[in-house]
Design a protein around this motif. Sequence first.
Motif, PDB file in Angstrom:
ATOM      1  N   THR A  66      -4.126   9.714 -20.490  1.00  0.00           N
ATOM      2  CA  THR A  66      -3.035   9.766 -19.524  1.00  0.00           C
ATOM      3  C   THR A  66      -3.570   9.488 -18.127  1.00  0.00           C
ATOM      4  OG1 THR A  66      -1.835  11.382 -20.874  1.00  0.00           O
ATOM      5  CG2 THR A  66      -1.204  11.191 -18.548  1.00  0.00           C
ATOM      6  N   LEU A  67      -2.934   8.546 -17.451  1.00  0.00           N
ATOM      7  CA  LEU A  67      -3.332   8.229 -16.086  1.00  0.00           C
ATOM      8  C   LEU A  67      -2.758   9.284 -15.144  1.00  0.00           C
ATOM      9  CD1 LEU A  67      -2.701   4.372 -16.159  1.00  0.00           C
ATOM     10  CD2 LEU A  67      -4.837   5.599 -16.573  1.00  0.00           C
ATOM     11  N   GLU A  68      -3.610   9.841 -14.282  1.00  0.00           N
ATOM     12  CA  GLU A  68      -3.189  10.934 -13.411  1.00  0.00           C
ATOM     13  C   GLU A  68      -3.228  10.583 -11.937  1.00  0.00           C
ATOM     14  OE1 GLU A  68      -5.595  14.279 -14.363  1.00  0.00           O
ATOM     15  OE2 GLU A  68      -4.772  14.539 -16.382  1.00  0.00           O
ATOM     16  N   GLN A  69      -4.009   9.564 -11.539  1.00  0.00           N
ATOM     17  CA  GLN A  69      -4.169   9.255 -10.127  1.00  0.00           C
ATOM     18  C   GLN A  69      -3.839   7.811  -9.772  1.00  0.00           C
ATOM     19  OE1 GLN A  69      -4.866  11.588  -7.935  1.00  0.00           O
ATOM     20  NE2 GLN A  69      -5.225  13.188  -9.460  1.00  0.00           N
ATOM     21  N   THR A  70      -3.541   6.993 -10.753  1.00  0.00           N
ATOM     22  CA  THR A  70      -3.451   5.552 -10.519  1.00  0.00           C
ATOM     23  C   THR A  70      -2.110   5.157  -9.914  1.00  0.00           C
ATOM     24  OG1 THR A  70      -4.919   5.205 -12.412  1.00  0.00           O
ATOM     25  CG2 THR A  70      -3.723   3.280 -11.580  1.00  0.00           C
ATOM     26  N   VAL A  71      -2.160   4.773  -8.643  1.00  0.00           N
ATOM     27  CA  VAL A  71      -1.011   4.207  -7.948  1.00  0.00           C
ATOM     28  C   VAL A  71      -1.495   2.901  -7.326  1.00  0.00           C
ATOM     29  CG1 VAL A  71       0.745   4.525  -6.178  1.00  0.00           C
ATOM     30  CG2 VAL A  71      -0.092   6.507  -7.462  1.00  0.00           C
ATOM     31  N   VAL A  72      -0.949   1.785  -7.783  1.00  0.00           N
ATOM     32  CA  VAL A  72      -1.448   0.466  -7.399  1.00  0.00           C
ATOM     33  C   VAL A  72      -0.707  -0.035  -6.158  1.00  0.00           C
ATOM     34  CG1 VAL A  72      -1.709  -1.940  -8.126  1.00  0.00           C
ATOM     35  CG2 VAL A  72      -2.095  -0.078  -9.769  1.00  0.00           C
ATOM     36  N   ALA A  73      -1.475  -0.553  -5.197  1.00  0.00           N
ATOM     37  CA  ALA A  73      -0.890  -1.128  -3.976  1.00  0.00           C
ATOM     38  C   ALA A  73      -0.497  -2.571  -4.266  1.00  0.00           C
ATOM     39  CB  ALA A  73      -1.881  -1.047  -2.828  1.00  0.00           C
ATOM     40  N   THR A  74       0.616  -2.741  -4.958  1.00  0.00           N
ATOM     41  CA  THR A  74       1.044  -4.072  -5.406  1.00  0.00           C
ATOM     42  C   THR A  74       1.217  -5.039  -4.250  1.00  0.00           C
ATOM     43  OG1 THR A  74       2.210  -3.001  -7.234  1.00  0.00           O
ATOM     44  CG2 THR A  74       2.776  -5.288  -6.767  1.00  0.00           C
ATOM     45  N   ALA A  75       1.844  -4.598  -3.180  1.00  0.00           N
ATOM     46  CA  ALA A  75       2.102  -5.483  -2.045  1.00  0.00           C
ATOM     47  C   ALA A  75       0.800  -5.986  -1.437  1.00  0.00           C
ATOM     48  CB  ALA A  75       2.945  -4.757  -1.000  1.00  0.00           C
ATOM     49  N   ASP A  76      -0.192  -5.114  -1.336  1.00  0.00           N
ATOM     50  CA  ASP A  76      -1.480  -5.533  -0.781  1.00  0.00           C
ATOM     51  C   ASP A  76      -2.202  -6.500  -1.711  1.00  0.00           C
ATOM     52  OD1 ASP A  76      -1.130  -4.097   1.521  1.00  0.00           O
ATOM     53  OD2 ASP A  76      -2.476  -2.456   0.977  1.00  0.00           O
ATOM     54  N   GLU A  77      -2.102  -6.263  -3.018  1.00  0.00           N
ATOM     55  CA  GLU A  77      -2.730  -7.180  -3.966  1.00  0.00           C
ATOM     56  C   GLU A  77      -2.111  -8.576  -3.857  1.00  0.00           C
ATOM     57  OE1 GLU A  77      -2.434  -5.180  -7.776  1.00  0.00           O
ATOM     58  OE2 GLU A  77      -4.510  -4.493  -7.573  1.00  0.00           O
ATOM     59  N   LEU A  78      -0.804  -8.640  -3.716  1.00  0.00           N
ATOM     60  CA  LEU A  78      -0.134  -9.935  -3.572  1.00  0.00           C
ATOM     61  C   LEU A  78      -0.515 -10.601  -2.253  1.00  0.00           C
ATOM     62  CD1 LEU A  78       3.400  -8.965  -4.912  1.00  0.00           C
ATOM     63  CD2 LEU A  78       1.764 -10.502  -6.007  1.00  0.00           C
ATOM     64  N   ALA A  79      -0.623  -9.794  -1.191  1.00  0.00           N
ATOM     65  CA  ALA A  79      -1.000 -10.353   0.112  1.00  0.00           C
ATOM     66  C   ALA A  79      -2.391 -10.976   0.050  1.00  0.00           C
ATOM     67  CB  ALA A  79      -0.954  -9.261   1.177  1.00  0.00           C
ATOM     68  N   ALA A  80      -3.334 -10.280  -0.575  1.00  0.00           N
ATOM     69  CA  ALA A  80      -4.694 -10.799  -0.665  1.00  0.00           C
ATOM     70  C   ALA A  80      -4.751 -12.049  -1.540  1.00  0.00           C
ATOM     71  CB  ALA A  80      -5.620  -9.715  -1.212  1.00  0.00           C
ATOM     72  N   ALA A  81      -4.023 -12.031  -2.648  1.00  0.00           N
ATOM     73  CA  ALA A  81      -4.018 -13.200  -3.537  1.00  0.00           C
ATOM     74  C   ALA A  81      -3.429 -14.418  -2.831  1.00  0.00           C
ATOM     75  CB  ALA A  81      -3.227 -12.879  -4.801  1.00  0.00           C
ATOM     76  N   ALA A  82      -2.334 -14.226  -2.111  1.00  0.00           N
ATOM     77  CA  ALA A  82      -1.680 -15.343  -1.427  1.00  0.00           C
ATOM     78  C   ALA A  82      -2.568 -15.931  -0.348  1.00  0.00           C
ATOM     79  CB  ALA A  82      -0.350 -14.884  -0.830  1.00  0.00           C
ATOM     80  N   ASP A  83      -3.410 -15.109   0.259  1.00  0.00           N
ATOM     81  CA  ASP A  83      -4.260 -15.609   1.325  1.00  0.00           C
ATOM     82  C   ASP A  83      -5.327 -16.570   0.808  1.00  0.00           C
ATOM     83  OD1 ASP A  83      -4.633 -15.443   4.176  1.00  0.00           O
ATOM     84  OD2 ASP A  83      -6.573 -14.528   3.768  1.00  0.00           O
ATOM     85  N   LEU A  84      -5.555 -16.590  -0.490  1.00  0.00           N
ATOM     86  CA  LEU A  84      -6.499 -17.550  -1.047  1.00  0.00           C
ATOM     87  C   LEU A  84      -6.017 -18.984  -0.853  1.00  0.00           C
ATOM     88  CD1 LEU A  84      -7.419 -15.718  -4.376  1.00  0.00           C
ATOM     89  CD2 LEU A  84      -8.836 -15.915  -2.313  1.00  0.00           C
ATOM     90  N   VAL A  85      -4.702 -19.182  -0.778  1.00  0.00           N
ATOM     91  CA  VAL A  85      -4.195 -20.538  -0.537  1.00  0.00           C
ATOM     92  C   VAL A  85      -3.750 -20.727   0.910  1.00  0.00           C
ATOM     93  CG1 VAL A  85      -3.502 -20.828  -2.946  1.00  0.00           C
ATOM     94  CG2 VAL A  85      -1.836 -19.992  -1.284  1.00  0.00           C
ATOM     95  N   LYS A  86      -3.419 -19.627   1.587  1.00  0.00           N
ATOM     96  CA  LYS A  86      -3.068 -19.754   3.002  1.00  0.00           C
ATOM     97  C   LYS A  86      -4.324 -19.949   3.840  1.00  0.00           C
ATOM     98  CE  LYS A  86      -0.778 -15.916   3.398  1.00  0.00           C
ATOM     99  NZ  LYS A  86      -0.602 -14.954   4.479  1.00  0.00           N
ATOM    100  N   GLY A  87      -5.321 -19.095   3.637  1.00  0.00           N
ATOM    101  CA  GLY A  87      -6.547 -19.189   4.408  1.00  0.00           C
ATOM    102  C   GLY A  87      -6.329 -18.843   5.861  1.00  0.00           C
ATOM    103  N   LYS A  88      -7.429 -18.875   6.627  1.00  0.00           N
ATOM    104  CA  LYS A  88      -7.365 -18.512   8.044  1.00  0.00           C
ATOM    105  C   LYS A  88      -7.286 -19.741   8.955  1.00  0.00           C
ATOM    106  CE  LYS A  88      -7.771 -14.311   6.702  1.00  0.00           C
ATOM    107  NZ  LYS A  88      -6.523 -13.569   6.517  1.00  0.00           N
ATOM    108  N   THR A  89      -7.698 -20.892   8.451  1.00  0.00           N
ATOM    109  CA  THR A  89      -7.744 -22.078   9.311  1.00  0.00           C
ATOM    110  C   THR A  89      -7.060 -23.284   8.682  1.00  0.00           C
ATOM    111  OG1 THR A  89      -9.894 -22.709   8.358  1.00  0.00           O
ATOM    112  CG2 THR A  89      -9.932 -21.325  10.340  1.00  0.00           C
ATOM    113  N   SER A  90      -6.344 -23.061   7.583  1.00  0.00           N
ATOM    114  CA  SER A  90      -5.772 -24.192   6.848  1.00  0.00           C
ATOM    115  C   SER A  90      -4.454 -24.668   7.432  1.00  0.00           C
ATOM    116  CB  SER A  90      -5.561 -23.799   5.379  1.00  0.00           C
ATOM    117  OG  SER A  90      -4.611 -22.744   5.282  1.00  0.00           O
ATOM    118  N   GLY A  91      -3.839 -23.894   8.295  1.00  0.00           N
ATOM    119  CA  GLY A  91      -2.533 -24.265   8.831  1.00  0.00           C
ATOM    120  C   GLY A  91      -1.413 -24.088   7.832  1.00  0.00           C
ATOM    121  N   VAL A  92      -1.643 -23.279   6.787  1.00  0.00           N
ATOM    122  CA  VAL A  92      -0.609 -22.978   5.781  1.00  0.00           C
ATOM    123  C   VAL A  92      -0.259 -21.501   5.927  1.00  0.00           C
ATOM    124  CG1 VAL A  92      -0.016 -22.926   3.334  1.00  0.00           C
ATOM    125  CG2 VAL A  92      -1.506 -24.740   4.233  1.00  0.00           C
TER     126      VAL A  92
END
Length: 430
Positions: free
Chosen positions: A168-194
């Motif tokens: 039984t999982l007792e402490q696991t609460v996943v930050a779904t929004a943050d995981e999606l934000a980090a994944a999306a940044d792989l294609v947005k990047g910091k200097t790509s202009g996307v």
Amino acid sequence: MTLEILGVEGIPEIEAGADLGELIAKAGAYQDGDVLVITSKIVSKAEGRLLRAADREAAIDAESVRLVARRGPIRIVENRNGFVMAAAGVDTSNTAPGTVLLLPEDPDASARALRARLQRLTGRRLAVLVTDTFGRPWRNGLTDVAIGAAGLSALEDHRGRTDGHGNTLEQTVVATADELAAAADLVKGKTSGVPVAVVRGLGHLVTAEDGEGVRPLVRPSVDDMFRLGTSEALRQAVTLRRTVRSFTAEPVDPAAVRRAVAAAVTAPAPHHTTPWRFVLLESAATRVRLLDAMLDAWRRDLRELDGWDEERIARRTARGDVLRDAPYLVVPCLVTDGAHDYPDPRRATAEREMFTVAAGAAVQNLLVALAGEGYGSAWVSSTMFCRATVREALDLPDGWDPMGAVAVGRPAEAPRARPERSAEAFIAVR
């Protein structure tokens, strides 16, 4: 499950007042269940959060509600939305010289407005995340996290579910929004202009309602074990070290007191000595025995030496009630083993004073450390006026000189606010 992350290209430079929803809608083709992940920078620009500011530090001050940590010019602060981040999110990258870009004033509201506009223009069921780049405690490097959300639960609670082994999982609460934000940044990047990405394949996460936004992601500072940097924590503990005269009945954790004593004995001392001893009165019977003996000694002295009447004696000795009402007492003692023996009275006095200062430093360390543990305290000098009585009541060696007593416990009420005390009145510069 198939998951796609697609950059949305062709979005122009954003100006204040731009219809960002329309620009994003025209730049891509969207499907039901898509999650649009949008860099906060373009949201801020559309909302007119680009400011002329010659002084970036002043802009950070204006956006901050609490200093968390400072090292040199770098500041970690809490901003008005509760985000703990560097420089309150005040950004000077990809902006014209002499300007700074602030975070959206209410990123959740921005996400809701963009979602409504995009769903109306595209006819699709969408979720929207607004993201920004954060550093993380104990980890090098930056990553995008969600600072605004609509149409998506920021947290996914797995507590009560079972894993593949039946646990039984007792402490696991996943930050779904943050995981999606980090994944999306792989294609947005910091200097790509996307500045926008689409996460496709997680339609089951998209909700009909806008939801709570990112508020569930923000840990309240009272629950944050690491809410301050080292020097800031020390300064706050010193500030919190207020005399407390009213305690709850909650027992004091002896381990916490021992940790405070461990901090106390790091105080400076003369001649490489260790001139402190701490007597911990963990037994209620011992506390009562000591305080009754001290009360008898005080009454005798006030009556015989000072000529006080019983009414005046009662008023004076009532000050000791803070010790009697506390759930825990500590009696710090000075031990002058290792002191130099000077025949000259002046040098002998100075030698004694050096050891006394060391004892005071240790007591201050103790009080500050107790504040860090969440305990209130009151240092009361009374044992110094009847040292022989205290030694007898506690069966202490003759060479142990009691240096007051410290009442310890959980404060029964918050201390009254007091004005900040400037150091200038206590400084002389030569």
